[in-house]
Design a protein around this motif. Sequence first.
Motif, PDB file in Angstrom:
ATOM      1  N   ILE A  71       0.840  -1.200   0.000  1.00 30.40           N
ATOM      2  CA  ILE A  71       0.000   0.000   0.000  1.00 30.40           C
ATOM      3  C   ILE A  71       0.877   1.253   0.000  1.00 30.40           C
ATOM      4  O   ILE A  71       0.622   2.202  -0.726  1.00 30.40           O
ATOM      5  CB  ILE A  71      -0.970  -0.001   1.198  1.00 30.40           C
ATOM      6  N   ASN A  74       2.324   1.640  -3.443  1.00 32.47           N
ATOM      7  CA  ASN A  74       1.290   2.129  -4.369  1.00 32.47           C
ATOM      8  C   ASN A  74       1.004   3.614  -4.133  1.00 32.47           C
ATOM      9  O   ASN A  74       0.798   4.374  -5.088  1.00 32.47           O
ATOM     10  CB  ASN A  74       0.001   1.331  -4.221  1.00 32.47           C
ATOM     11  N   LEU A  75       0.999   4.013  -2.881  1.00 33.31           N
ATOM     12  CA  LEU A  75       0.769   5.415  -2.546  1.00 33.31           C
ATOM     13  C   LEU A  75       1.895   6.293  -3.092  1.00 33.31           C
ATOM     14  O   LEU A  75       1.652   7.353  -3.666  1.00 33.31           O
ATOM     15  CB  LEU A  75       0.637   5.565  -1.028  1.00 33.31           C
ATOM     16  N   THR A 101      -5.874   4.515  -3.842  1.00 32.39           N
ATOM     17  CA  THR A 101      -4.846   4.031  -2.925  1.00 32.39           C
ATOM     18  C   THR A 101      -5.099   4.523  -1.506  1.00 32.39           C
ATOM     19  O   THR A 101      -4.927   3.774  -0.546  1.00 32.39           O
ATOM     20  CB  THR A 101      -3.447   4.460  -3.412  1.00 32.39           C
ATOM     21  N   GLN A 104      -7.729   2.378  -0.023  1.00 28.50           N
ATOM     22  CA  GLN A 104      -7.175   1.099   0.408  1.00 28.50           C
ATOM     23  C   GLN A 104      -6.466   1.245   1.756  1.00 28.50           C
ATOM     24  O   GLN A 104      -6.610   0.407   2.638  1.00 28.50           O
ATOM     25  CB  GLN A 104      -6.205   0.549  -0.634  1.00 28.50           C
TER      26      GLN A 104
END
Length: 190
Positions: A71, A74-75, A101, A104
Amino acid sequence: MGKSKVMLGGVAVIVVILAIMCISTYNGLVTSEENIDSQWAQVENQLQRRFDLIPNLVSTVEGYMTHEREIFENLAAARTAYGDATNVEEQAVANDALSETLSQLLVVVENYPTLKADAQFTRLMDELAGTENRLAVARKDYNEAVQDYNEDVRRFPGSLMASMFGFEKRNYFEGEEGVEENPAVDFGGE
């Protein structure tokens, strides 16, 4: 001789009226275009505010989360994509990726009750929520300005002036298809 002066005067009045109409239409298009640019600056301002809040949020959350590396990666990728975006369409796509993101991340946060109780995290989440609300308003205002401008560019006589002076239809700030769906979150269970 008197009739020709009256005819010439009538033609002059018509030419002046047409000139005033053209100038007024042109100035209206310029004003509308400037309004769009101003509204877009407000969207960018709120996007930048959110962009700036994310590292603080991530640093607060990282101490609690040890298994959610993907995560955070992805961020970081979504922030980079937003930073590299150069036009409205690219920024809209990058914004959608960043929003997904963040969603999430917030779903995963639910698994960490001590994090949710952390004062700094709570403050950052409140700031982020406020920013998201301001961003929604800025996007709405921008899209309304684009709608007004596009109507002016497409309606007569604005369409004539727009084509003569290169005023082109502008794009809305729209989300990608599918962003209204909840993000899929994988907790590593196969």
